[in-house]
Enzyme design. Structure first.
Site, PDB file in Angstrom:
ATOM      1  N   LYS A 197       0.865  -1.181   0.000  1.00  0.00           N
ATOM      2  CA  LYS A 197       0.000   0.000   0.000  1.00  0.00           C
ATOM      3  C   LYS A 197       0.900   1.228   0.000  1.00  0.00           C
ATOM      4  CE  LYS A 197      -3.588   2.368   2.586  1.00  0.00           C
ATOM      5  NZ  LYS A 197      -4.564   2.266   3.672  1.00  0.00           N
ATOM      6  N   LYS A 250      -2.170  -1.575  -3.888  1.00  0.00           N
ATOM      7  CA  LYS A 250      -3.009  -0.386  -3.871  1.00  0.00           C
ATOM      8  C   LYS A 250      -2.148   0.875  -3.929  1.00  0.00           C
ATOM      9  CE  LYS A 250      -6.034   1.737  -0.564  1.00  0.00           C
ATOM     10  NZ  LYS A 250      -6.500   1.713   0.785  1.00  0.00           N
TER      11      LYS A 250
HETATM   12  C1  PBG Z   1      -7.490   3.192   5.543  1.00  0.00           C
HETATM   13  C2  PBG Z   1      -7.714   3.099   4.102  1.00  0.00           C
HETATM   14  C3  PBG Z   1      -7.531   4.075   3.097  1.00  0.00           C
HETATM   15  C4  PBG Z   1      -8.016   3.508   1.903  1.00  0.00           C
HETATM   16  C5  PBG Z   1      -8.440   2.220   2.213  1.00  0.00           C
HETATM   17  N1  PBG Z   1      -8.220   1.963   3.563  1.00  0.00           N
HETATM   18  C6  PBG Z   1      -7.073   5.470   3.160  1.00  0.00           C
HETATM   19  C7  PBG Z   1      -5.722   5.816   3.582  1.00  0.00           C
HETATM   20  O1  PBG Z   1      -4.822   4.995   3.728  1.00  0.00           O
HETATM   21  O2  PBG Z   1      -5.568   7.016   3.799  1.00  0.00           O
HETATM   22  C8  PBG Z   1      -8.100   4.202   0.576  1.00  0.00           C
HETATM   23  C9  PBG Z   1      -9.112   3.656  -0.362  1.00  0.00           C
HETATM   24  C10 PBG Z   1      -9.460   4.522  -1.506  1.00  0.00           C
HETATM   25  O3  PBG Z   1      -8.857   5.581  -1.747  1.00  0.00           O
HETATM   26  O4  PBG Z   1     -10.401   4.132  -2.226  1.00  0.00           O
HETATM   27  N2  PBG Z   1      -6.214   3.222   5.997  1.00  0.00           N
END
Ligand code: PBG
Length: 326
Positions: A197, A250
């Site tokens: 991520k 992601k």
């Molecule tokens: C929580 C989380 C996030 C997303 C999914 N889980 C946001 C972040 O890390 O700030 C983003 C998902 C999206 O942008 O569709 N940590």
């Protein structure tokens, strides 16, 4: 030399069907839902056209309708009534996600329910773990956070979640969660790890939807640097070792190279997350009449499959399920 004619197999729709390498189907799609304790009725998310925050009852209704349309998996995000410095609502037995899991399992028992395991929506400061904050200086504490994440995952499993998806990016969380799930008897609850991520600007609209933007600082001390592919592979390797069942990459489209390498290297069930900013870009262009929504959405989702995704988390899941049937 004879002229090679690759166009021969492109000449007729039937021929193209016969040689198509990749296909997209409803069972590839995961539909995210935002369930909020702070609303009394559905509330649109302005930066994500077509996405709403829902009450628990509405989430159960929508999940049931989606099941009827061919969606087989939902991913739940919760927005609690109260936030604090220990994310105490994240693992509350009657917290918003735990309620939503139970309600969905009751009204759509065959729906596979995946839950986001993260603390940012539950923390007053919006960070994904326990934080020490001094002005703009933020230190997110890794090891004390693991215990909270593990408790949260166990509470989701106890409510009936089939898959827990830790998205916090703390070190060692997959092992901590697996250990806690097993100790509580949830041997069959799967872990979909957000293995790679990245600290991305494409999450902007989500943070509005989930009310989870950090109040100070940013997430670069725990999420991956967008410049680093080898580090992403090392992260994924750790999660495999810690016994993740699925690996998630992601954001989606800007990181297809990572998705491909993770699939090739680990040969695990691999998940792509078509994130909020990517969805918002498509919606904005479509609203201006610049792109054909159906064509561009299905092409995007197919690209994830081609790059190695077994599953795709997308806010467009229900539209896609409808288009795939037409
Ligand atoms: C929580 C989380 C996030 C997303 C999914 N889980 C946001 C972040 O890390 O700030 C983003 C998902 C999206 O942008 O569709 N940590």
């Amino acid at each position: 030399m004879l002229l090679k004619r690759p166009r021969r197999l492109r000449a007729l729709p039937g021929l193209r069907d016969l040689v198509r390498e990749t296909s997209l189907s409803c069972s590839d799609l995961v539909w995210p839902l935002f369930v909020s304790e702070r609303i009394t009725r559905r509330t649109p998310v302005v930066s994500m056209p077509g996405v709403e925050q829902l009450t628990v009852a509405e989430a159960a209704q929508e999940a049931t309708a989606a099941w009827g349309e061919g969606i087989q998996c939902v991913l739940l995000f919760g927005i609690p009534a109260e936030k604090d410095e220990h994310a105490s609502q994240a693992c509350a037995p009657n917290g918003i996600v735990q309620q939503a899991v139970r309600a969905i399992k009751k009204s759509a028992p065959q729906m596979i329910v995946m839950t986001d395991v993260c603390l940012c929506e539950y923390m007053i400061h919006g960070h994904c773990g326990i934080a020490r904050i001094d002005g703009e200086r933020v230190e997110v504490l890794n090891d004390p956070t693991l215990e909270l994440l593990a408790k949260t995952a166990v509470s989701h499993a106890a409510a009936g979640a089939d898959i827990v998806a830790p998205s916090d990016m703390m070190d060692g969380r997959v092992a901590a969660i697996r250990r806690a799930l097993d100790a509580a008897g949830f041997h069959n609850t799967a872990i979909c790890s957000y293995a790679a991520k990245f600290a991305s600007a494409f999450y902007g609209p989500f943070r509005a939807a989930a009310e989870s933007a950090p109040q100070a600082g940013d997430r670069r001390s725990y999420q991956l640097d967008p410049a680093n592919a080898l580090e992403a592979l090392r992260e994924a390797a750790l999660d495999v070792e810690e016994s993740a069942d699925m690996l998630l990459v992601k954001p989606g489209l800007p990181y297809l190279d990572i998705l491909w390498r993770v699939k090739e290297r680990f040969e695990m069930p691999t998940v792509a997350y078509h994130v909020s900013g990517e969805y918002a870009m498509l919606k904005a262009a479509v609203a201006n009449g610049w792109l054909d929504e159906r064509a561009v959405t299905l092409e995007t989702l197919l690209a994830f499959k081609r790059a190695g995704a077994d599953l795709i988390i997308t806010y467009a899941a229900r539209d896609a399920a409808r288009w795939l049937k037409l």
